[in-house]
Design a protein around this motif. Structure first.
Motif, short mmCIF file in Angstrom:
data_model
loop_
_atom_site.label_atom_id
_atom_site.label_comp_id
_atom_site.label_asym_id
_atom_site.label_seq_id
_atom_site.Cartn_x
_atom_site.Cartn_y
_atom_site.Cartn_z
N GLN A 104 0.86 -1.17 0.00
CA GLN A 104 0.00 0.00 0.00
C GLN A 104 0.90 1.23 0.00
O GLN A 104 2.08 1.15 0.34
CB GLN A 104 -0.90 0.02 1.23
CG GLN A 104 -0.13 0.10 2.54
CD GLN A 104 -1.02 0.05 3.76
OE1 GLN A 104 -2.19 -0.30 3.67
NE2 GLN A 104 -0.47 0.41 4.92
N TRP A 105 0.33 2.35 -0.41
CA TRP A 105 1.11 3.58 -0.29
C TRP A 105 1.26 3.94 1.18
O TRP A 105 0.31 3.83 1.96
CB TRP A 105 0.43 4.71 -1.06
CG TRP A 105 0.89 4.76 -2.49
CD1 TRP A 105 2.06 5.28 -2.96
CD2 TRP A 105 0.20 4.23 -3.64
NE1 TRP A 105 2.15 5.11 -4.33
CE2 TRP A 105 1.02 4.48 -4.77
CE3 TRP A 105 -1.02 3.59 -3.82
CZ2 TRP A 105 0.65 4.10 -6.05
CZ3 TRP A 105 -1.39 3.21 -5.10
CH2 TRP A 105 -0.55 3.46 -6.21
N PRO A 107 1.24 5.72 4.55
CA PRO A 107 0.30 6.76 5.00
C PRO A 107 1.01 8.02 5.47
O PRO A 107 0.88 8.44 6.62
CB PRO A 107 -0.44 6.06 6.15
CG PRO A 107 0.55 5.09 6.70
CD PRO A 107 1.35 4.60 5.51
N SER A 108 1.79 8.61 4.57
CA SER A 108 2.50 9.85 4.90
C SER A 108 1.73 11.03 4.32
O SER A 108 0.84 10.88 3.49
CB SER A 108 3.91 9.81 4.31
OG SER A 108 3.86 9.70 2.90
N ALA A 109 2.08 12.23 4.79
CA ALA A 109 1.37 13.43 4.34
C ALA A 109 1.41 13.61 2.82
O ALA A 109 0.37 13.90 2.21
CB ALA A 109 1.95 14.65 5.05
N THR A 111 1.77 11.37 0.31
CA THR A 111 0.98 10.38 -0.42
C THR A 111 -0.51 10.57 -0.18
O THR A 111 -1.33 10.37 -1.09
CB THR A 111 1.40 8.95 -0.04
OG1 THR A 111 1.26 8.78 1.38
CG2 THR A 111 2.84 8.69 -0.43
N LEU A 112 -0.87 10.96 1.03
CA LEU A 112 -2.29 11.19 1.32
C LEU A 112 -2.81 12.40 0.57
O LEU A 112 -3.92 12.38 0.03
CB LEU A 112 -2.49 11.36 2.83
CG LEU A 112 -2.25 10.11 3.69
CD1 LEU A 112 -2.35 10.45 5.17
CD2 LEU A 112 -3.25 9.01 3.34
N SER A 113 -2.03 13.47 0.53
CA SER A 113 -2.48 14.68 -0.17
C SER A 113 -2.54 14.47 -1.67
O SER A 113 -3.36 15.08 -2.36
CB SER A 113 -1.56 15.85 0.17
OG SER A 113 -0.24 15.61 -0.30
N GLY A 115 -3.34 11.62 -3.08
CA GLY A 115 -4.49 10.77 -3.37
C GLY A 115 -4.19 9.58 -4.26
O GLY A 115 -5.03 9.19 -5.07
N GLN A 117 -3.95 5.85 -5.60
CA GLN A 117 -4.91 4.78 -5.38
C GLN A 117 -4.64 3.59 -6.28
O GLN A 117 -4.10 3.73 -7.37
CB GLN A 117 -6.33 5.28 -5.61
CG GLN A 117 -6.54 5.88 -7.01
CD GLN A 117 -7.79 6.71 -7.08
OE1 GLN A 117 -8.88 6.19 -6.94
NE2 GLN A 117 -7.64 8.01 -7.29
#
Length: 360
Positions: A104-105, A107-109, A111-113, A115, A117
């Motif tokens: 999975q990517w 869960p860092s800032a 990669t989350l920003s 998006g 998938q």
């Protein structure tokens, strides 16, 4: 102390109820006229009350100006997201599994920003709809094609497809009719083979929409000269530039070819991490060690074939992905489980989403 809001409410009650009482006495026999008058008076009161309740005004304005959210797949991602595409986390498929099979990517800032998938079969088919995809190289490129076909095709159709794809040292062609996708794999283990592909493309009626190339393992085993390998990659870079600018190819600071013609989306499959002790011949163990691998990896960087150094190719870093999955993901120290190439595929698809937005 009486505030302005209380005074406003009192005035509104006087304006509302006194006229309505009087009107009700005279107009009770005409209900339509009565309710029309009541509606008019209520609207007038609303206009008087609104300034005393700013939150109500803001609520009305926000409801009128708001727009529905976009589906995450269609959000424009800035090109600044490209450096974070390879930030993955690897997890074992189960507590007793011998091989990490989940990714999975992280869960860092960033990669989350951005998006990122994992695309479904339908989303990937829609993204690649009507595209010509050309993949060329050695066995690593063939495994990448396998990952792509596993995503696009129904599992029941994969057995005959896989048998045809893995015919030794052969090309492979398939069309996914439902979405107009054409996929070609060209067996091209040496760098001059890749350069020849560009010469053939220049004479054709169209260019591929997506181009994925990779080489180095055969050169490492049969030639073992990292300097020559780097020089060969410079020739590949020039040949790639000739697709768009045959006279004087120039690259901008962002690595995109300066030309009025749209180039293909180009990707480079990096060399996999080699586990020397697991290689199946003495010749491989002697010539394909860590020191040689590092020299060849430097040759890729020094050739400036990659976008990060001004070239046309975005790196799909198989070396990094295979290290993340670990030596338990390989049976021969060179070819890795499908999960590694699946991760590379989804990195490419997310990069296509980014690059497609930049080209609009």
């Amino acid at each position: 102390m009486v505030g302005p809001a209380q005074v406003g409410v009192l005035a509104a009650c006087v304006v509302l109820f006194v006229p309505m009482g009087m009107a009700g006495w005279h107009l009770s026999r005409n209900k339509m006229l009565f309710f029309s008058g009541a509606l008019f008076i209520t609207l007038a009161v609303g206009v008087h009350l609104t300034p005393y309740f700013p939150s109500l005004s803001q609520l009305l304005l926000s409801s009128l100006s708001s727009s529905p959210p976009h589906h995450p797949l269609h959000l424009p991602r800035p090109s600044t997201c490209l450096p974070f595409l390879h930030r993955l986390s690897w997890l074992p498929s189960s507590p007793t599994a011998s091989s990490p099979a989940l990714w999975q990517w992280a869960p860092s800032a960033p990669t989350l920003s951005c998006g990122f998938q994992r695309l479904s079969r339908l989303d990937a088919s829609d993204l690649l709809n009507g595209s010509w995809i050309l993949v060329a190289g050695d066995s690593q490129a063939r495994l990448f094609v396998l990952a792509l076909l596993r995503l696009l095709l129904d599992p029941a159709a994969m057995d005959p497809v896989e048998a045809d794809l893995f015919r030794r040292h052969s090309d492979y062609h398939i069309a996914v009719a439902d979405h107009g996708i054409k996929l070609d794999f060209v067996w091209a283990p040496f760098e001059p083979n890749l350069t020849a592909i560009f010469r053939d493309l220049r004479t054709g009626p169209r260019y591929p929409d997506v181009l994925v190339l990779g080489s180095g393992l055969w050169h490492m085993l049969h030639v073992t000269n990292s300097s020559e390998y780097g020089e060969s990659l410079v020739a590949v870079k020039k040949a790639a530039a000739s697709l768009v600018s045959p006279v004087s190819p120039e690259f901008g600071l962002d690595g995109i070819l300066a030309s009025s013609v749209q180039p293909p989306h180009m990707f480079w499959l990096g060399l996999p991490t080699l586990v020397t002790s697991m290689l199946n011949t003495e010749e491989k163990r002697e010539r394909m060690n860590r020191t040689v691998w590092e020299a060849y990896d430097r040759g890729v960087g020094e050739s400036k074939i990659l976008k990060r150094s001004g070239g046309p190719f975005l790196l799909l870093n198989i070396g990094l992905l295979s290290r993340g999955c670990g030596r338990r993901c390989t049976a021969d120290g060179m070819h890795y489980d499908g999960v590694v190439y699946e991760a590379a595929l989804h990195i490419m698809l997310n990069a296509l989403l980014i690059e497609s937005q930049q080209r609009i």
